[in-house]
Design an enzyme around this catalytic site. Sequence first.
Site, PDB file in Angstrom:
ATOM      1  CB  VAL A   1       5.354 -13.058  11.490  1.00  0.00           C
ATOM      2  CG1 VAL A   1       5.267 -11.985  12.572  1.00  0.00           C
ATOM      3  CG2 VAL A   1       4.204 -12.898  10.504  1.00  0.00           C
TER       4      VAL A   1
ATOM      5  CG  LEU B   1       5.464  -7.933   8.303  1.00  0.00           C
ATOM      6  CD1 LEU B   1       6.553  -8.913   8.706  1.00  0.00           C
ATOM      7  CD2 LEU B   1       6.028  -6.529   8.157  1.00  0.00           C
TER       8      LEU B   1
ATOM      9  CE  LYS C   1      -2.624  -9.716  10.417  1.00  0.00           C
ATOM     10  NZ  LYS C   1      -1.678  -9.314   9.393  1.00  0.00           N
TER      11      LYS C   1
ATOM     12  CG  ASN D   1      -5.100  -9.139   6.897  1.00  0.00           C
ATOM     13  OD1 ASN D   1      -4.518  -8.121   6.538  1.00  0.00           O
ATOM     14  ND2 ASN D   1      -4.457 -10.181   7.375  1.00  0.00           N
TER      15      ASN D   1
ATOM     16  CG  LEU E   1     -10.013  -0.638  -6.453  1.00  0.00           C
ATOM     17  CD1 LEU E   1     -10.484   0.734  -6.936  1.00  0.00           C
ATOM     18  CD2 LEU E   1     -11.219  -1.500  -6.073  1.00  0.00           C
ATOM     19  CG  ASN E   2      -4.338  -4.000  -9.259  1.00  0.00           C
ATOM     20  OD1 ASN E   2      -4.569  -3.058 -10.007  1.00  0.00           O
ATOM     21  ND2 ASN E   2      -3.396  -3.970  -8.335  1.00  0.00           N
TER      22      ASN E   2
ATOM     23  CB  CYS F   1      -2.598 -12.987   5.586  1.00  0.00           C
ATOM     24  SG  CYS F   1      -0.971 -12.986   6.352  1.00  0.00           S
TER      25      CYS F   1
ATOM     26  CE  LYS G   1      -3.187 -17.379   9.157  1.00  0.00           C
ATOM     27  NZ  LYS G   1      -3.658 -16.520  10.276  1.00  0.00           N
TER      28      LYS G   1
ATOM     29  CE  LYS H   1       2.695 -10.461  -2.649  1.00  0.00           C
ATOM     30  NZ  LYS H   1       2.511  -9.493  -1.537  1.00  0.00           N
TER      31      LYS H   1
END
Length: 433
Positions: free
Chosen positions: A11, A154, A205, A209, A251-252, A261, A264, A322
């Site tokens: 960040v 982000l 926020k 998430n 929706l994958n 992120c 937690k 990822k």
Amino acid sequence: MKLTVVGTGYVGLVSGTSFAELGNDVICVDKIPEKVDRLNNGEIPIYEPGLKELVDSNRAAGRLQFTTELQPAVQASDVVVIAVGTPESETGAANMSYVYGVADEIGEAVNDDKFRVVVNKSTVPVGTADRVRSLIADKNPDAQVEVCSVPEFLREGSAVKDTFNPDRVIIGTNSDKAAGILTELHQPLTDNIVVTDPRSSEMIKYASNAFLATKISFVNEVANICDYYGADINAVTRGMGMDNRIGPKFLNAGIGYGGSCFPKDVKAIKHLAEVKGYYPQLLQAVNDVNEKQSLRMVDHLNVIFNEDIRNITVALLGLAFKPNTDDMREAPSLKIIRSLQEYGVKVRAFDPVAEDNAKQLLEGDIYFAENALDACEGADAAMLVTEWDECLQVTPEKLKSIMNKPVMIDGRNAFEAKEFKEAGFIYHGIGRK
């Protein structure tokens, strides 16, 4: 404007560099001298596409500096951005020690009557802006400081792109003057600027998430049910996503969410509720589903090999949580590998970027391959864990010629099942056998 950004993680480094790219003078501060030295030598401590080029160009232009000295940086700035980590604590709550430590130092640094805006960009519990303001006032009651919340949204792997193309900017403040300064700062990025109070901004926020994590756990739960009834989750989600009330994003189906992120933040908002005596059952379920989801790949492996997987060799394609990042935090691959090792499976693994970080977290006899095909050489089964381009480029024909047995377990539903089946593979996806 003159900005100080405290913290040079994802960040802080991306935000500070991006503000410099917009023409502001930015000082990035970090307490770790080695990290600052690396940045001043042009080395980027994280893998993020496009970031190095921006850091290099803005350092060359004199708009971006890196230092360990917080006090002179704060004194030279109009806006101070707090972008340090808020890792998960043992209770699930956010560990706020780094944020509060920075607040104390800011309070000691603001020794003049200049008006400054202090921005919490770290993901923080509701009420943090008030707490940070109180800590600064404890050090300097006369400080002309307004503490605001501007949460970041982000995505690792596309953080630079997201910074310059935000869906919205949320500014949490009770000060018209601070709102004007922060609106001017973010105006070049978007007109979608929402000004609200700090507590609502902080909750936006966490709620965002948690909702995205809920969509992921929901579709994974449905995919698991599809496995039992022979339905195809890709067809199911395609039909669901055409409903404008639902939409196709997130929706994958696959092996769950990871990273710094979602895991937690779901636990943190759950903890916020629990300390007030409210027990959010939906958020608990979201977390529970995700904790188990990555091991669905091991379940599929056991089904294919009739519960006899000891001493077989499995290739893992991808390790990072990822693509386009080297982040191994909460990566599904970690659970998968540890489970395979408990079964006595031999593991061959490949990741084009995250190998070094993975080695620090994994134990046991693991072969780290040079490429995807090397990982699959002699394997009894291959598992797609991270959909890197290098992993998706393998073909069933090539794999069949080098693997011991033609078995593919597609944890991201990224391959064409028909191609693998026609090539003679036993192919299992998540919710799509």
